[in-house]
Design an enzyme around this catalytic site. Structure first.
Site, short mmCIF file in Angstrom:
data_model
loop_
_atom_site.label_atom_id
_atom_site.label_comp_id
_atom_site.label_asym_id
_atom_site.label_seq_id
_atom_site.Cartn_x
_atom_site.Cartn_y
_atom_site.Cartn_z
N ASP A 279 14.38 70.92 -25.38
CA ASP A 279 14.12 72.35 -25.51
C ASP A 279 14.41 72.81 -26.94
O ASP A 279 15.52 72.61 -27.44
CB ASP A 279 15.02 73.10 -24.52
CG ASP A 279 14.48 74.47 -24.16
OD1 ASP A 279 13.78 75.07 -24.98
OD2 ASP A 279 14.76 74.93 -23.04
N ASP A 280 13.41 73.40 -27.61
CA ASP A 280 13.58 73.93 -28.97
C ASP A 280 13.95 72.85 -29.98
O ASP A 280 14.64 73.14 -30.97
CB ASP A 280 14.65 75.03 -28.99
CG ASP A 280 14.22 76.31 -28.29
OD1 ASP A 280 13.13 76.32 -27.71
OD2 ASP A 280 15.00 77.28 -28.32
N CYS B 212 8.60 78.23 -24.39
CA CYS B 212 8.99 77.29 -23.34
C CYS B 212 8.17 77.39 -22.06
O CYS B 212 7.56 76.41 -21.63
CB CYS B 212 10.47 77.42 -23.05
SG CYS B 212 11.03 79.11 -22.77
N ARG C 120 5.58 74.47 -20.47
CA ARG C 120 5.87 73.82 -19.19
C ARG C 120 4.73 74.04 -18.19
O ARG C 120 4.40 73.13 -17.41
CB ARG C 120 7.20 74.34 -18.65
CG ARG C 120 8.37 73.90 -19.50
CD ARG C 120 9.61 74.79 -19.36
NE ARG C 120 10.43 74.66 -20.55
CZ ARG C 120 11.38 73.75 -20.73
NH1 ARG C 120 11.65 72.90 -19.75
NH2 ARG C 120 12.06 73.69 -21.85
N LYS D 123 15.94 72.61 -16.42
CA LYS D 123 15.33 73.93 -16.63
C LYS D 123 13.98 74.02 -15.93
O LYS D 123 13.13 73.15 -16.09
CB LYS D 123 15.18 74.17 -18.14
CG LYS D 123 14.46 75.47 -18.50
CD LYS D 123 14.51 75.69 -19.99
CE LYS D 123 13.64 76.85 -20.44
NZ LYS D 123 13.78 77.15 -21.87
N HIS E 27 12.15 77.68 -15.29
CA HIS E 27 11.58 78.80 -16.04
C HIS E 27 10.07 78.97 -15.81
O HIS E 27 9.33 79.33 -16.71
CB HIS E 27 11.87 78.65 -17.54
CG HIS E 27 11.97 79.99 -18.24
ND1 HIS E 27 11.89 80.14 -19.61
CD2 HIS E 27 12.14 81.24 -17.75
CE1 HIS E 27 12.02 81.40 -19.94
NE2 HIS E 27 12.17 82.11 -18.82
N HIS F 274 18.21 73.99 -26.64
CA HIS F 274 18.14 75.44 -26.62
C HIS F 274 19.54 76.01 -26.80
O HIS F 274 20.52 75.44 -26.33
CB HIS F 274 17.55 75.90 -25.29
CG HIS F 274 17.05 77.31 -25.27
ND1 HIS F 274 17.87 78.41 -25.40
CD2 HIS F 274 15.80 77.80 -25.11
CE1 HIS F 274 17.15 79.51 -25.34
NE2 HIS F 274 15.88 79.18 -25.17
N ASP G 155 9.44 71.11 -26.07
CA ASP G 155 8.54 72.16 -25.57
C ASP G 155 7.99 73.05 -26.68
O ASP G 155 6.98 73.73 -26.49
CB ASP G 155 9.22 73.00 -24.49
CG ASP G 155 10.45 73.75 -24.99
OD1 ASP G 155 10.91 73.49 -26.11
OD2 ASP G 155 10.95 74.61 -24.24
N ASN G 156 8.65 73.10 -27.82
CA ASN G 156 8.17 73.89 -28.96
C ASN G 156 9.03 73.55 -30.16
O ASN G 156 9.94 72.72 -30.07
CB ASN G 156 8.19 75.40 -28.68
CG ASN G 156 9.46 75.90 -28.03
OD1 ASN G 156 9.46 76.34 -26.88
ND2 ASN G 156 10.57 75.84 -28.76
N LYS H 61 9.43 78.17 -33.73
CA LYS H 61 9.14 78.58 -32.36
C LYS H 61 8.68 80.04 -32.35
O LYS H 61 9.17 80.86 -33.12
CB LYS H 61 10.42 78.44 -31.52
CG LYS H 61 10.37 79.03 -30.12
CD LYS H 61 11.75 78.98 -29.48
CE LYS H 61 11.77 79.62 -28.10
NZ LYS H 61 13.13 79.59 -27.50
#
Length: 740
Positions: free
Chosen positions: A36-37, A74, A78, A132, A134, A227, A333-334, A394
């Site tokens: 994540d991130d 995110c 996903r 996660k 989300h 993240h 994810d980014n 991001k």
């Protein structure tokens, strides 16, 4: 069609047994790990100094993709990852926190886009999700659901993780399958979410291989790392002390050189200039350098800790003897996050409310960074270092937001150590998995016609590093930022929030020759730019991008909650037996008047929390201690306390806090007992959009604490009959207009 026969008796009948679906012979197990991130330059195998030997090992045994792209955020990534479709087309333009009222902006994934888990389960796989999610609308995450957008509602047999977009790593709000659970240990007992998730992954795989060794599985492991909050055990934090004192300029240059050496960027690739607002490290005051370095230390510690536990999962596959026949996909994810702001941030709720944490406050919390008392995020300079050699972050559609690391490892078919430069996008992951296992996305499912798959399988790249890409076009959009890649060219427009889209300046890059988007050819090739802009508009129309919307998610959520959501109600009665109410379903006390009445039965000496909402970033709590009533409102780390002016008598009592809004983001709070004033009014400032990440609970302050003024948890020893909350109608601004 059956082959049996039902006669009058079993002697003249022929039995038959329905056959469950079976995947093709030899179909591999599949594990998808989502970081994540984590920016393009943040892993060791992509040039970073951060030690990620387990992830580097996957790259050594598999393939690194250097032209892999995602969406800038995110939830959209996903949604695309799990469906193989573009994110606007399935309804996830932004985050799952709100429905913006338009087809491409529902904050949910339409059931007309089956997930890879749904298809694989139909094919005969077992499916497991961890970490996660989300992807469920936040106002649908309470104990009453609906559950159709929870993991078990979208094709997974088992789930363990968190539904929100952010989680405290020491105090997560956990969900197991379709119900909420408490963490198995406390931070004092060594708990950390990453370790817990990997423990569960190992348990799921062990259960599966013990009972159904010949049946394949799909495991989706979506880490909270990296993240914010960047949190890690103390031993990992200590390892990094002083490691980043040289600053982001030096680290970025080293990563850039290492990337060329590793072959993940072409020789001659330019290192993008500093993003707007990023100062040379040497020009920062000493105190700002100290905070920034400590925030980056915590990120690196978190990543190394995550890698160590991923290594445990991989070692378990080796122990089972299944590693060779397991397709493993590792991605982010980014790009690295700009949400820490210019100075860095020790309170993530401040960012969501549009505020900057003052440097003095960050400096005062220096020794808390990385631990359970702090939700830290690094400043812009370190985010750009995470995206080396790229520009922006991001949320943006420049490369720093959308070019991400991707590692694919499958020893049974892929020779290790290769680098692949074909253009691909996150919508290509699901088609790749389907290709590998020999399955197809159905044309209809559950009686619903399915959207076509927009992605292309990447399997053709496994054996041939030089094969041309099979992709021709891919659009991007987020917060009004726009871009399109077409046959090696990229047009991109950065959008200033609140300005006219007609004023945005489009840039043009030939990515085959300009990896880091440093040489703008818009003036030299207006013909190409004009063609690409036209392509963007047609792709945007095709995939439900419109209307363009540059509001942040908190603004959109506030509008939705006031205009369409059940959260418009102003009167609530809560009972102590209820489970935790998640943040997306709690009464909207933000920047408005409210009254909280707790009806309790008190004995002499009873104490504890009556109601708590939020966490260390912000929240509020009503509690009894020392025989008196107390209320604390934690506004982004600024703590306002109201204390009762007399001892509480035993018996049946109504214990109240009354907050009266006196202006934008401010008001006065006072206590009452049985309707009679029990304190003076105390002025305080209030949250604009979000008060805290964690939800509301009665009778204790579990998980990340709102206040430090009582012992952990501080359960109420008396009896709570009910708690009533009444919200005022003095809602400010545009939201007030919707109420009217």
């Amino acid at each position: 069609m059956t082959t049996g026969h039902v006669g009058r008796t079993y002697q003249d009948s022929t039995p038959w047994w329905p056959q469950p679906p079976r995947p093709r012979e030899g179909a591999p197990d599949v594990i998808v790990v989502v970081l994540d991130d984590v920016g393009f330059g943040s892993l060791g195998c992509y040039g970073s100094e951060i030690a990620t030997p387990a992830m580097d090992g996957l790259a050594r045994d598999g393939l690194r993709y250097t032209n892999f792209h995602v969406t800038p955020l995110c939830s959209p990534t996903r949604a695309s990852l799990l469906t193989g479709r573009n994110h606007h087309a399935v309804g996830m333009s932004l985050l799952s926190n709100a429905d913006s009222g338009f087809p491409g902006k529902r904050g949910t994934v339409t059931h007309r886009a089956a997930t890879i888990a749904e298809v694989l389960r139909d094919t005969g796989y077992n499916t497991y999700a961890l970490g996660k999610w989300h992807l469920a609308p936040m106002d649908q995450t309470s104990a009453i659901g609906p559950y159709d957008q929870w993991p078990l509602g979208r094709g997974f047999d088992r789930y363990y993780g968190f539904l929100e977009g952010i989680s405290d790593q020491f105090h997560p709000e956990l969900v197991q399958d379709n119900h909420r659970v408490e963490p198995p240990r406390t931070p004092e007992e060594g708990y950390h979410l990453t370790e817990d998730l990997v423990d569960r992954a190992i348990a799921y795989v062990s259960d599966h291989k013990s009972v159904g060794p010949d049946k394949p599985y799909f495991l989706y492991l979506a880490m909270g790392a990296g993240h914010a909050p960047h949190q890690a055990p103390e031993e990992y934090l200590r390892r990094h002390r002083g490691r980043y004192d040289e600053g982001w300029d030096v680290i970025r240059e080293r990563r850039h050189a290492r990337q060329i050496e590793l072959g993940v960027i072409p020789p001659g690739t330019a290192l993008a200039p500093r993003n707007d607002g990023v100062l040379p490290w040497a020009e920062l005051p000493a105190g700002e350098r100290a905070v920034a370095a400590r925030l980056q230390e915590s990120f690196a510690a978190m990543m190394e800790h995550t890698d160590a536990h991923l290594a445990r999962l991989l070692a378990h596959l080796d122990r089972l003897g299944t590693r060779r026949d397991t397709l493993i996909v590792l991605m982010s994810d980014n790009g690295a996050s700009q949400e820490g702001g210019r100075l860095g941030n020790t309170n993530s709720i401040a960012y969501e409310n549009g505020d900057e944490v003052p440097h003095a406050d960050n400096l005062a919390r220096l020794d808390e960074i990385g631990g359970p008392r702090c939700h830290g995020n690094y400043p812009w300079g370190w985010a750009q270092a995470g995206n080396t050699p790229l520009k922006r972050y991001k949320q943006n559609t420049h490369a720093g937001g959308v070019r991400a690391p991707l590692v694919v490892c499958w020893p049974a078919e892929i020779a290790g150590g290769g680098v692949r430069s074909q253009f691909h996008h996150v919508i290509d992951v699901t088609p790749t998995i389907l290709d590998v296992i020999g399955a197809e996305m159905p044309e209809t499912r559950g009686g619903l016609p399915q959207l076509p798959v927009h992605g292309t399988s990447m399997r053709y790249t496994f054996a041939d590093p030089a094969v041309p890409t099979r992709r021709t076009t891919q659009y991007f959009e987020m917060y009004g930022h726009r871009a399109i890649w077409h046959e090696g060219w990229k047009a991109v427009a950065y959008h200033e929030r609140g300005t006219s889209y007609d004023d945005d300046r489009w840039e043009l890059y030939h990515l085959d020759d300009d990896f880091s988007e440093c040489h703008d050819l818009a003036a030299e090739r207006p013909d190409v730019l004009h063609e690409l802009i036209g392509h963007w508009w047609s792709e945007a129309d095709r995939y439900e991008v419109f209307p363009l919307d540059d509001r942040n998610f908190a603004e959109r959520a506030a509008m939705y909650h006031s205009a369409a959501s059940p959260r418009r109600r102003r009167n609530f009665t809560l009972y102590p037996e209820m489970s935790r109410i998640p943040g997306g379903v709690t009464p909207l006390i933000y920047d408005r008047s409210y009254t909280i009445d707790a009806e309790v039965r008190l004995r002499d000496g009873d104490e504890g929390v009556l109601l708590s909402q939020g966490d260390v970033n912000g929240g509020h709590v009503l509690y009894v201690a020392g025989g008196r009533l107390h209320y604390e409102y934690n506004h982004q780390g600024i703590r306002y306390r109201v204390h009762g002016d007399r001892p509480l008598p035993a018996g049946d009592r109504t214990l109240s806090v009354l907050f009266r809004r006196t202006g934008d983001g401010k008001g006065v709070a006072a206590l009452a007992v049985d309707g009679r004033p029990a304190s003076e009014e105390r002025p305080l400032t209030t949250a604009r959009y979000l008060i805290g990440w964690q939800g509301l609970v009665l009778g204790r302050d579990a998980l990340s604490p709102v206040s430090w003024d009582y012992p952990p948890g501080f359960p109420f020893t008396g009896t709570i009959e009910r708690v009533r909350i009444e919200l005022g109608d003095d809602v400010p601004g545009a939201v007030h207009e919707v109420f009217d």
